[in-house]
Design a protein around this motif. Structure first.
Motif, short mmCIF file in Angstrom:
data_model
loop_
_atom_site.label_atom_id
_atom_site.label_comp_id
_atom_site.label_asym_id
_atom_site.label_seq_id
_atom_site.Cartn_x
_atom_site.Cartn_y
_atom_site.Cartn_z
N ASP A 6 -8.39 -4.24 0.77
CA ASP A 6 -8.68 -2.96 0.13
C ASP A 6 -9.48 -3.14 -1.16
O ASP A 6 -9.11 -2.65 -2.22
N ASP A 19 -0.70 -0.26 5.80
CA ASP A 19 -2.08 0.07 5.43
C ASP A 19 -3.05 -1.08 5.68
O ASP A 19 -4.17 -0.87 6.12
N LYS A 40 -4.05 -1.08 9.27
CA LYS A 40 -4.98 0.00 9.58
C LYS A 40 -6.39 -0.37 9.15
O LYS A 40 -7.36 -0.18 9.89
N ARG A 41 -6.51 -0.93 7.93
CA ARG A 41 -7.83 -1.36 7.46
C ARG A 41 -8.38 -2.48 8.33
O ARG A 41 -9.58 -2.54 8.59
#
Length: 134
Positions: free
Chosen positions: A109, A52, A55-56
């Motif tokens: 995030d 993740d 991806k960010r």
């Protein structure tokens, strides 16, 4: 050694540094790709398998391209309008710090911190354009 830069130099060097900041998030994308095993046959298909954070980082990288065009236009407009000053230098430096933090907060995030950094960077771009009008 004296590293004093004029406001005009800060405008131009700021563009170069902002161009380099585009690739800061890509360090994390590269690490993510290496950690899952780089697929030379279909590198774009790897995106779904990335962690993740990678991806960010990809999204932060893409956003940096989008914002760079606006910043470069604003800084160049201020430069050619001959309005370079301590105030425009501050806008450039705050923009660079905000964009670095934007990418970092995106990767970590932390959207409640990322969004204000986006707003600050947009305000700096707008301020450079406004300064060019005076």
């Amino acid at each position: 050694m004296n590293l004093t830069f004029s406001p005009s130099q800060i405008l131009l060097y700021g563009i170069a540094i902002a161009a380099g900041l585009i690739y800061f998030p890509y360090i994390f994308v590269a690490f993510g790709r290496v950690s899952i095993g780089y697929d030379m046959n279909s590198p774009r298909a790897m995106f779904d398998r990335l962690p993740d954070y990678a991806k960010r980082a990809t999204w932060a990288h893409q956003n940096s391209f989008e914002v760079f065009a606006l910043f470069a236009a604003a800084a160049l407009t201020a430069y050619v309008s001959n309005v370079a000053s301590d105030k425009t230098s501050l806008y450039v430096l705050v923009f660079l710090a905000a964009r670095f933090l934007f990418s970092l907060f995106y990767i970590l995030d932390l959207p409640w911190l990322r969004s204000p950094m986006w707003g600050v960077s947009m305000a700096c771009i707008g301020s450079l354009f406004i300064a060019s009008l005076t």
